[in-house]
Design an enzyme around this catalytic site. Structure first.
Site, short mmCIF file in Angstrom:
data_model
loop_
_atom_site.label_atom_id
_atom_site.label_comp_id
_atom_site.label_asym_id
_atom_site.label_seq_id
_atom_site.Cartn_x
_atom_site.Cartn_y
_atom_site.Cartn_z
N HIS A 11 0.83 -1.20 0.00
CA HIS A 11 0.00 0.00 0.00
C HIS A 11 0.86 1.26 0.00
O HIS A 11 0.38 2.34 -0.32
CB HIS A 11 -0.91 0.01 1.23
CG HIS A 11 -2.19 -0.74 1.00
ND1 HIS A 11 -2.23 -2.09 0.80
CD2 HIS A 11 -3.48 -0.30 0.92
CE1 HIS A 11 -3.49 -2.46 0.62
NE2 HIS A 11 -4.27 -1.39 0.69
N1 LIG Z 1 -13.08 -9.18 1.17
C1 LIG Z 1 -14.10 -8.34 0.87
N2 LIG Z 1 -15.21 -8.81 0.25
C2 LIG Z 1 -16.21 -7.98 -0.08
N3 LIG Z 1 -16.21 -6.65 0.19
C3 LIG Z 1 -15.14 -6.14 0.80
C4 LIG Z 1 -14.02 -6.94 1.17
N4 LIG Z 1 -13.09 -6.15 1.75
C5 LIG Z 1 -13.61 -4.90 1.74
N5 LIG Z 1 -14.84 -4.89 1.17
C6 LIG Z 1 -15.71 -3.73 0.93
O1 LIG Z 1 -14.90 -2.63 0.60
C7 LIG Z 1 -15.21 -1.52 1.45
C8 LIG Z 1 -13.98 -0.69 1.75
O2 LIG Z 1 -13.50 -0.09 0.56
P1 LIG Z 1 -12.28 0.94 0.57
O3 LIG Z 1 -12.33 1.77 1.78
O4 LIG Z 1 -12.35 1.66 -0.74
O5 LIG Z 1 -11.02 -0.03 0.56
P2 LIG Z 1 -9.82 -0.20 1.64
O6 LIG Z 1 -10.37 -1.03 2.76
O7 LIG Z 1 -8.75 -0.91 0.89
O8 LIG Z 1 -9.41 1.18 2.09
C9 LIG Z 1 -15.83 -2.14 2.68
O9 LIG Z 1 -16.73 -1.25 3.31
C10 LIG Z 1 -16.54 -3.38 2.15
O10 LIG Z 1 -17.85 -3.13 1.75
MG LIG Z 2 -7.61 2.22 1.81
#
Ligand SMILES: Nc1ncnc2c1ncn2[C@@H]1O[C@H](COP(=O)(O)OP(=O)(O)O)[C@@H](O)[C@H]1O
Ligand SMILES: [Mg+2]
Ligand SMILES: Nc1ncnc2c1ncn2[C@@H]1O[C@H](COP(=O)(O)OP(=O)(O)O)[C@@H](O)[C@H]1O
Ligand SMILES: [Mg+2]
Ligand SMILES: [Mg+2]
Ligand SMILES: [Mg+2]
Lengths: 124, 206, 124, 206
Positions: A11
């Site tokens: 990241h």
């Molecule tokens: N393994 C997963 N399967 C399905 N949805 C997921 C998974 N991991 C995260 N999400 C979805 O992604 C969202 C978070 O997205 P985002 O904040 O853009 O990504 P990050 O967690 O990488 O910062 C969560 O609220 C959830 O709905």
């Molecule tokens: Mg993120």
């Protein structure tokens, strides 16, 4: 004959580049590329960077891809699927510690499958 | 009614509008149980989608979705990128061939999209992810005979709200365990906006 | 009341700083310091940097210290012994993945001992 | 004979000379089974030691060793820093009190130093580390009655050479497993230089 390539996805751009630095300092003959951060250097991962890194290190010997946190894994999987290359494996091991082990093994000319086994043995 | 290229473009434009309007709110939700970037991620991704689609002359709904998919995958940066990207990619693959998309084909596409999210995220229902919006919405739409703006609106809203009580077991929120309870899942809320946008652009056109 | 502090030791300055960036981006309330590289930025570790980082984050809640490779561990141990502080623990977990988990736990106000248990459960 | 402050300073100066002369060789050895920086690490560390000692007016051998220890710990950067640093620190603690150090006290100090390396590195004999020089040298010196330049020279040389056949199980070389065989251990070679320097500065003074 080339050795197994190594890709470091993090990241953080600094982390990916720093792990590459460690491997290159510690292990002479290693083909490693970093794919860290989003395009703009923010925390995140970039599909393009990942694909570019894999293409850069990949050879007939194959490539092993390390990632740091869950969401990087999804981008790594997509990159691997899209490139449709033979012998690209996603490693289930800590990004720095795993890559270090893999770099040493790769520098000894070990085949992909053996490196994956060594990682499994060490980190499971 | 069939879902046309124009509607497909309209859907993504309206999705973008809602996401831009609620960018800060989405990030706040993510601040509570994630890393606080979901609004930024989605706003960046959908802005790029709209830019990408703009001015292109699409012949098929599938092509619109494919471009949206590729853009989301490469521009979002967080977990939601590969997830929404996979959803639209699977939808594109399901809709391939025809210019417009019949209701049955549309539902099949949404179903494949939801399955794509589950597969990519290795997640299932009840894990407090966007799956908890996609799965129930698809299930309810399957029971309808034609596009129904009200059904899309209501089913996505109640599914989104129900994520509040779930304990997260996937994504970053899973690190918080029980503490993730009591907060809406950010990706479910952005999925809700996407379905609201779909509802809006169907409304009055049936 | 302060939370448990986190120190990231890496052979690479970039890695240590990048892990800090990831934790700060991902977890709001976290007290984290990086101790990466030798004094001159070369690959290695520096006792002074490690001691400085521990002193900076340490509070009555304690501090948890992550390191990347074997030789960093020895410097970490010496730093901890020399500082003679209560409640400074060396973590046996992958540096990035472990620190991420610890940061989330610490931000929830978890005590040192519980965080150490969580790390053991996850990474053993 | 007793080991004086002057000899202690001389020992470290001569150690530094040998290490600077063999800097490239030490790094080459580390290139084969480590990360190739051992010569650089040791040269930087001992250069700093000599700088640190220079001009200071030491009253006790223990104080010379303590300053050497602290400098090595903070300047070397690699594993050999905390290891040699710990060795000199333990030696300093053992020698505390007297101005000069009797043979018995010197051997006790070396023994503690060797034990310090083992403890810090969680290593024992036969793991292809500097322990494989320190332990046998201490063991052989313990059997002598007084400082014996020849014994120090020979025991350290043969111990150093014997590391070639060992398979590494500690330090970076352990990653290479069987492939570490057939190479000298870099830290054992630098330990050998340190003992050669000791031998040189005792020679003719007994
Ligand atoms: N393994 C997963 N399967 C399905 N949805 C997921 C998974 N991991 C995260 N999400 C979805 O992604 C969202 C978070 O997205 P985002 O904040 O853009 O990504 P990050 O967690 O990488 O910062 C969560 O609220 C959830 O709905
Ligand atoms: Mg993120
Ligand atoms: N755990 C250990 N116990 C004892 N000696 C060790 C240990 N690890 C490494 N060494 C010694 O340190 C030497 C390597 O030192 P150096 O190259 O300066 O450090 P690094 O491996 O961190 O680059 C090895 O040759 C070995 O003699
Ligand atoms: Mg997020
Ligand atoms: Mg080395
Ligand atoms: Mg080194």
């Amino acid at each position: 004959m080339a050795n197994v390539g190594i890709v470091i996805i993090s990241h953080s751009e600094k982390v990916a580049n720093g792990v590459k630095d460690i491997l290159e300092q510690a292990v002479g003959q290693v083909t490693v590329e970093a794919a860290g951060g989003q395009g703009d250097g923010e925390i995140g991962t970039s599909l393009e960077k990942i694909q570019g890194a894999i293409e850069k290190v990949h050879s007939a010997q194959g490539t092993i891809v390390f990632y740091d946190l869950g969401s990087a894994k999804m981008n790594a999987e997509i990159a691997i699927e899209m490139l449709e290359l033979e012998n690209v494996q996603l490693a289930e091991a800590p990004v720095l510690e795993g890559a270090y082990l893999a770099a040493v093994e790769s520098s000894m000319g070990r085949p992909l499958e053996k490196i994956v086994n060594a990682l499994e043995k060490e980190f499971k | 009614m069939a879902f046309t290229v124009e509607q497909a473009l309209n859907w993504l434009t309206k999705s973008n509008e809602k996401i831009q309007e609620n960018k800060d709110y989405l990030s706040e939700l993510d601040q509570a149980i994630g890393d606080g970037d979901h609004g930024i991620n989605m706003a960046r991704g959908f802005d790029e989608v709209v830019k990408k689609l703009d001015g292109n002359d699409y012949k098929q709904v599938a092509d619109v979705w494919k471009d949206a998919a590729m853009t989301l995958m490469s521009k979002v940066g967080g977990a939601s990128g590969p997830l929404f990207g996979t959803a639209f990619l699977k939808m594109s693959m399901a809709a391939k061939g025809g210019e417009a998309v019949s209701y049955d084909a549309f539902i099949k596409a949404l179903e494949d999209g939801g399955a794509g999210i589950k597969q990519r995220g290795k997640a299932t229902e009840g894990e407090k992810t966007m799956v908890d919006v996609w799965s129930p919405v698809v299930k309810q739409l399957k029971e309808a005979k034609d596009f129904d703006a009200g059904l899309i609106r209501d089913s996505s809203k109640s599914a989104m709200e129900a994520t509040k009580d779930i304990i997260a077991t996937k994504g970053r929120a899973a690190y918080l365990k029980e503490r993730s309870k009591g907060h809406l899942d950010p990706g479910s809320v952005s999925s809700y906006y996407i379905f609201q946008a779909l509802s809006d652009c169907i409304e009055g056109e049936v």
